[in-house]
Design a protein around this motif. Structure first.
Motif, PDB file in Angstrom:
ATOM      1  N   HIS A 106       0.828  -1.209   0.000  1.00  0.00           N
ATOM      2  CA  HIS A 106       0.000   0.000   0.000  1.00  0.00           C
ATOM      3  C   HIS A 106       0.865   1.263   0.000  1.00  0.00           C
ATOM      4  CE1 HIS A 106      -4.354  -0.859   0.320  1.00  0.00           C
ATOM      5  NE2 HIS A 106      -3.924  -2.066   0.639  1.00  0.00           N
ATOM      6  N   ASP A 107       2.031   1.174   0.613  1.00  0.00           N
ATOM      7  CA  ASP A 107       2.936   2.320   0.570  1.00  0.00           C
ATOM      8  C   ASP A 107       3.480   2.535  -0.841  1.00  0.00           C
ATOM      9  OD1 ASP A 107       2.564   2.663   3.276  1.00  0.00           O
ATOM     10  OD2 ASP A 107       4.499   1.819   3.867  1.00  0.00           O
ATOM     11  N   PHE A 108       3.749   1.427  -1.539  1.00  0.00           N
ATOM     12  CA  PHE A 108       4.376   1.518  -2.869  1.00  0.00           C
ATOM     13  C   PHE A 108       3.714   0.540  -3.843  1.00  0.00           C
ATOM     14  CE2 PHE A 108       7.663   2.784   0.188  1.00  0.00           C
ATOM     15  CZ  PHE A 108       7.991   4.031  -0.311  1.00  0.00           C
ATOM     16  N   PRO A 109       2.497   0.844  -4.298  1.00  0.00           N
ATOM     17  CA  PRO A 109       1.794  -0.063  -5.213  1.00  0.00           C
ATOM     18  C   PRO A 109       2.445  -0.191  -6.585  1.00  0.00           C
ATOM     19  CG  PRO A 109       0.576   1.990  -4.923  1.00  0.00           C
ATOM     20  CD  PRO A 109       1.678   2.004  -3.916  1.00  0.00           C
ATOM     21  N   ARG A 110       3.446   0.634  -6.878  1.00  0.00           N
ATOM     22  CA  ARG A 110       4.136   0.528  -8.165  1.00  0.00           C
ATOM     23  C   ARG A 110       5.353  -0.408  -8.104  1.00  0.00           C
ATOM     24  NH1 ARG A 110       5.529   6.449  -9.987  1.00  0.00           N
ATOM     25  NH2 ARG A 110       6.398   5.289 -11.760  1.00  0.00           N
ATOM     26  N   ILE A 111       5.568  -1.033  -6.951  1.00  0.00           N
ATOM     27  CA  ILE A 111       6.668  -1.989  -6.806  1.00  0.00           C
ATOM     28  C   ILE A 111       6.096  -3.401  -6.889  1.00  0.00           C
ATOM     29  CG2 ILE A 111       8.454  -2.883  -5.252  1.00  0.00           C
ATOM     30  CD1 ILE A 111       8.793  -0.102  -4.126  1.00  0.00           C
ATOM     31  N   PRO A 112       6.628  -4.260  -7.763  1.00  0.00           N
ATOM     32  CA  PRO A 112       6.093  -5.627  -7.873  1.00  0.00           C
ATOM     33  C   PRO A 112       6.354  -6.430  -6.610  1.00  0.00           C
ATOM     34  CG  PRO A 112       8.123  -5.408  -9.131  1.00  0.00           C
ATOM     35  CD  PRO A 112       7.758  -4.017  -8.680  1.00  0.00           C
ATOM     36  N   GLY A 113       5.530  -7.457  -6.415  1.00  0.00           N
ATOM     37  CA  GLY A 113       5.658  -8.283  -5.229  1.00  0.00           C
ATOM     38  C   GLY A 113       7.033  -8.876  -5.036  1.00  0.00           C
ATOM     39  N   SER A 114       7.709  -9.197  -6.131  1.00  0.00           N
ATOM     40  CA  SER A 114       9.026  -9.826  -6.048  1.00  0.00           C
ATOM     41  C   SER A 114      10.081  -8.914  -5.426  1.00  0.00           C
ATOM     42  CB  SER A 114       9.487 -10.248  -7.453  1.00  0.00           C
ATOM     43  OG  SER A 114       9.559  -9.115  -8.320  1.00  0.00           O
ATOM     44  N   LYS A 115       9.779  -7.606  -5.326  1.00  0.00           N
ATOM     45  CA  LYS A 115      10.758  -6.665  -4.771  1.00  0.00           C
ATOM     46  C   LYS A 115      10.287  -5.996  -3.481  1.00  0.00           C
ATOM     47  CE  LYS A 115      12.709  -5.476  -9.307  1.00  0.00           C
ATOM     48  NZ  LYS A 115      12.950  -4.377 -10.284  1.00  0.00           N
ATOM     49  N   LEU A 116       9.091  -6.335  -3.006  1.00  0.00           N
ATOM     50  CA  LEU A 116       8.569  -5.658  -1.826  1.00  0.00           C
ATOM     51  C   LEU A 116       9.409  -5.912  -0.578  1.00  0.00           C
ATOM     52  CD1 LEU A 116       4.693  -6.065  -2.204  1.00  0.00           C
ATOM     53  CD2 LEU A 116       6.024  -3.946  -2.329  1.00  0.00           C
ATOM     54  N   HIS A 117      10.047  -7.079  -0.500  1.00  0.00           N
ATOM     55  CA  HIS A 117      10.882  -7.360   0.669  1.00  0.00           C
ATOM     56  C   HIS A 117      12.049  -6.375   0.764  1.00  0.00           C
ATOM     57  CE1 HIS A 117      13.057  -9.431  -2.563  1.00  0.00           C
ATOM     58  NE2 HIS A 117      14.126  -9.363  -1.797  1.00  0.00           N
ATOM     59  N   LYS A 118      12.451  -5.821  -0.386  1.00  0.00           N
ATOM     60  CA  LYS A 118      13.566  -4.877  -0.385  1.00  0.00           C
ATOM     61  C   LYS A 118      13.165  -3.541   0.249  1.00  0.00           C
ATOM     62  CE  LYS A 118      15.826  -6.886  -4.444  1.00  0.00           C
ATOM     63  NZ  LYS A 118      16.351  -6.637  -5.814  1.00  0.00           N
ATOM     64  N   VAL A 119      11.875  -3.210   0.175  1.00  0.00           N
ATOM     65  CA  VAL A 119      11.405  -1.978   0.811  1.00  0.00           C
ATOM     66  C   VAL A 119      11.652  -2.061   2.312  1.00  0.00           C
ATOM     67  CG1 VAL A 119       9.379  -0.552   1.314  1.00  0.00           C
ATOM     68  CG2 VAL A 119       9.661  -1.561  -0.963  1.00  0.00           C
ATOM     69  N   ARG A 120      11.311  -3.185   2.894  1.00  0.00           N
ATOM     70  CA  ARG A 120      11.508  -3.375   4.339  1.00  0.00           C
ATOM     71  C   ARG A 120      12.988  -3.408   4.688  1.00  0.00           C
ATOM     72  NH1 ARG A 120      10.732  -8.216   8.067  1.00  0.00           N
ATOM     73  NH2 ARG A 120      10.020  -7.332  10.037  1.00  0.00           N
ATOM     74  N   GLN A 121      13.804  -3.945   3.791  1.00  0.00           N
ATOM     75  CA  GLN A 121      15.248  -3.977   4.034  1.00  0.00           C
ATOM     76  C   GLN A 121      15.847  -2.575   3.987  1.00  0.00           C
ATOM     77  OE1 GLN A 121      16.762  -6.680   1.061  1.00  0.00           O
ATOM     78  NE2 GLN A 121      15.985  -8.510   2.099  1.00  0.00           N
ATOM     79  N   ILE A 122      15.384  -1.769   3.055  1.00  0.00           N
ATOM     80  CA  ILE A 122      15.926  -0.423   2.888  1.00  0.00           C
ATOM     81  C   ILE A 122      15.443   0.518   3.984  1.00  0.00           C
ATOM     82  CG2 ILE A 122      15.918   1.615   1.376  1.00  0.00           C
ATOM     83  CD1 ILE A 122      15.742  -0.345  -1.017  1.00  0.00           C
ATOM     84  N   ALA A 123      14.167   0.374   4.372  1.00  0.00           N
ATOM     85  CA  ALA A 123      13.587   1.305   5.357  1.00  0.00           C
ATOM     86  C   ALA A 123      13.008   0.549   6.548  1.00  0.00           C
ATOM     87  CB  ALA A 123      12.520   2.156   4.685  1.00  0.00           C
ATOM     88  N   PRO A 124      13.807  -0.220   7.261  1.00  0.00           N
ATOM     89  CA  PRO A 124      13.265  -1.037   8.370  1.00  0.00           C
ATOM     90  C   PRO A 124      12.650  -0.215   9.487  1.00  0.00           C
ATOM     91  CG  PRO A 124      15.666  -0.950   8.467  1.00  0.00           C
ATOM     92  CD  PRO A 124      15.268  -0.335   7.161  1.00  0.00           C
ATOM     93  N   GLU A 125      13.117   1.015   9.660  1.00  0.00           N
ATOM     94  CA  GLU A 125      12.612   1.839  10.767  1.00  0.00           C
ATOM     95  C   GLU A 125      11.136   2.169  10.620  1.00  0.00           C
ATOM     96  OE1 GLU A 125      14.420   4.799   7.753  1.00  0.00           O
ATOM     97  OE2 GLU A 125      14.712   2.725   8.414  1.00  0.00           O
ATOM     98  N   TYR A 126      10.591   2.036   9.411  1.00  0.00           N
ATOM     99  CA  TYR A 126       9.187   2.341   9.190  1.00  0.00           C
ATOM    100  C   TYR A 126       8.273   1.121   9.356  1.00  0.00           C
ATOM    101  CZ  TYR A 126      10.530   6.924   7.428  1.00  0.00           C
ATOM    102  OH  TYR A 126      11.019   8.198   7.317  1.00  0.00           O
ATOM    103  N   TYR A 127       8.850  -0.072   9.408  1.00  0.00           N
ATOM    104  CA  TYR A 127       8.032  -1.283   9.423  1.00  0.00           C
ATOM    105  C   TYR A 127       8.236  -2.178  10.641  1.00  0.00           C
ATOM    106  CZ  TYR A 127       7.247   0.133   4.617  1.00  0.00           C
ATOM    107  OH  TYR A 127       6.913   0.859   3.510  1.00  0.00           O
ATOM    108  N   GLU A 128       9.406  -2.143  11.232  1.00  0.00           N
ATOM    109  CA  GLU A 128       9.670  -3.070  12.326  1.00  0.00           C
ATOM    110  C   GLU A 128       8.826  -2.790  13.558  1.00  0.00           C
ATOM    111  OE1 GLU A 128      13.876  -3.073  12.931  1.00  0.00           O
ATOM    112  OE2 GLU A 128      14.267  -4.358  11.196  1.00  0.00           O
ATOM    113  N   GLY A 129       8.331  -1.576  13.710  1.00  0.00           N
ATOM    114  CA  GLY A 129       7.493  -1.257  14.858  1.00  0.00           C
ATOM    115  C   GLY A 129       6.021  -1.550  14.649  1.00  0.00           C
ATOM    116  N   LEU A 130       5.647  -2.004  13.452  1.00  0.00           N
ATOM    117  CA  LEU A 130       4.252  -2.289  13.147  1.00  0.00           C
ATOM    118  C   LEU A 130       3.901  -3.733  13.496  1.00  0.00           C
ATOM    119  CD1 LEU A 130       3.956  -0.578   9.631  1.00  0.00           C
ATOM    120  CD2 LEU A 130       3.233   0.360  11.840  1.00  0.00           C
ATOM    121  N   GLU A 131       2.653  -3.947  13.896  1.00  0.00           N
ATOM    122  CA  GLU A 131       2.173  -5.307  14.138  1.00  0.00           C
ATOM    123  C   GLU A 131       2.176  -6.071  12.811  1.00  0.00           C
ATOM    124  OE1 GLU A 131       1.170  -6.839  16.931  1.00  0.00           O
ATOM    125  OE2 GLU A 131       1.382  -5.131  18.284  1.00  0.00           O
ATOM    126  N   SER A 132       2.581  -7.347  12.857  1.00  0.00           N
ATOM    127  CA  SER A 132       2.607  -8.171  11.652  1.00  0.00           C
ATOM    128  C   SER A 132       2.298  -9.616  12.032  1.00  0.00           C
ATOM    129  CB  SER A 132       3.966  -8.076  10.956  1.00  0.00           C
ATOM    130  OG  SER A 132       4.995  -8.563  11.796  1.00  0.00           O
TER     131      SER A 132
END
Length: 325
Positions: free
Chosen positions: A268-294
């Motif tokens: 939802h943050d980056f709908p223009r990124i294909p699923g195969s690369k979404l894990h890289k978003v979390r790797q690049i910007a972990p500070e925005y995702y690690e604090g969220l419930e998952s």
């Protein structure tokens, strides 16, 4: 934000949705992330392997359907649940990927591939799905606009564990039919093309290989969208188990079979990124995702949804439409 209906206490199901009086969180988080990590823009664009992956799944499922033409019904049901359901749900999520034009840069090619991916699903839905799904992104949670949210009728009927079991079993029907009743859109040329191609395939399947092959495809779609591990994403993505967050990611192994739709905050943050690369978003910007419930288990999400007396179809975040909308 606030919650209507009954008091927020343990074990009591609400009688209204969770209401938010702020904008959905993804647009603002997208701006923040890009300001700190502009290299994420390099991930934008189509998945070059999407065409091949979709064709392989379509061919494998259609071949399987022709192979069970003389099998017994119990065997067909078993194969549909333990094998075909994974393929058809994979193709459903491939159509989700294509709705964001993530196989080709040219939209019409994505639409044509979506119609192809639709074939083993048995029911024409790819073109209509795109119309409503893009609105889910544009108007997340907006009352009367986001058809991903259950209707008041669903929410008032599904009030206990037994009703939730039935709702989960048939959630694919609710998901598909809800927008047609609540916010019908006139069909266009592409819907008719989708319909004709799909009905042509269905007729050919029955004519050349018999009803069992066709029923296998329908069963694969139905059981794969109900009480099935992969179908847990329908609930995990936006159902609120802990107030304060309206989108949730799943980081378990089934992402390998589902176009990484589990990375749902990232999507939802980056709908223009294909699923195969979404894990890289979390790797690049972990500070925005690690604090969220998952989550790490979709099956557990289904179990929690059914057994938690305080959670039900009303456990969704809604917001009022702005005047400009």
């Amino acid at each position: 934000m606030g919650r209507g209906g009954l008091r927020e206490e343990k074990g009591v199901m609400a009688s209204d949705f969770l209401w938010s009086y702020t904008d959905e969180p993804h647009a603002s988080r997208r701006r923040q992330i890009l300001s700190h990590h502009p290299q994420i823009k390099e991930l934008f664009g189509p998945d070059p392997w999407a065409f091949l992956k979709i064709n392989l799944a379509v061919l494998l499922q259609l071949w399987t359907a022709t192979s069970v033409q003389n099998a017994g019904w119990l065997k067909i049901l078993a194969i549909a649940y333990f094998f075909g359901s994974f393929l058809n749900h994979n193709l459903f999520l491939a159509i989700h990927e294509l709705s964001h034009n993530l196989a080709f840069s040219t939209p019409v090619y994505n639409r044509l591939l979506g119609i192809l991916a639709n074939l083993p699903i048995g029911v024409p839905m790819s073109v209509t799905f795109q119309k409503y799904h893009l609105e889910h992104h544009l108007y997340q949670g907006v009352d009367g606009m986001d058809m991903d949210i259950p209707s008041h009728t669903e929410a008032h009927l599904v009030r206990n564990a037994g009703a939730k079991v039935i709702w989960v079993l048939f959630q694919l029907f609710f998901y598909a039919l809800r927008p047609l009743f609540l916010k019908p859109k006139p069909p266009g040329v592409w819907e008719f093309i989708n319909f004709l191609v799909q009905i042509g395939l269905d007729f050919a399947m029955v004519y050349f290989w018999g009803w069992k092959s066709f029923v296998y495809l329908i069963l694969s779609t139905f059981v794969g969208g109900g009480m099935h591990p992969m179908a847990g994403h329908f609930i995990s993505e936006h159902y609120v188990f802990k107030p304060g967050q309206e989108t949730y990611s799943y980081y378990g192994p089934l992402n390998l079979l589902t176009w990484s739709v589990g990375y749902h905050n990232e999507h939802h943050d980056f709908p223009r990124i294909p699923g195969s690369k979404l894990h890289k978003v979390r790797q690049i910007a972990p500070e925005y995702y690690e604090g969220l419930e998952s989550y790490d288990s979709w099956s557990q999400v289904i179990f929690m949804y059914i057994t938690d007396r305080a959670v039900g179809p009303f456990s969704r975040m809604k917001r009022k439409a702005k005047q400009s909308e």
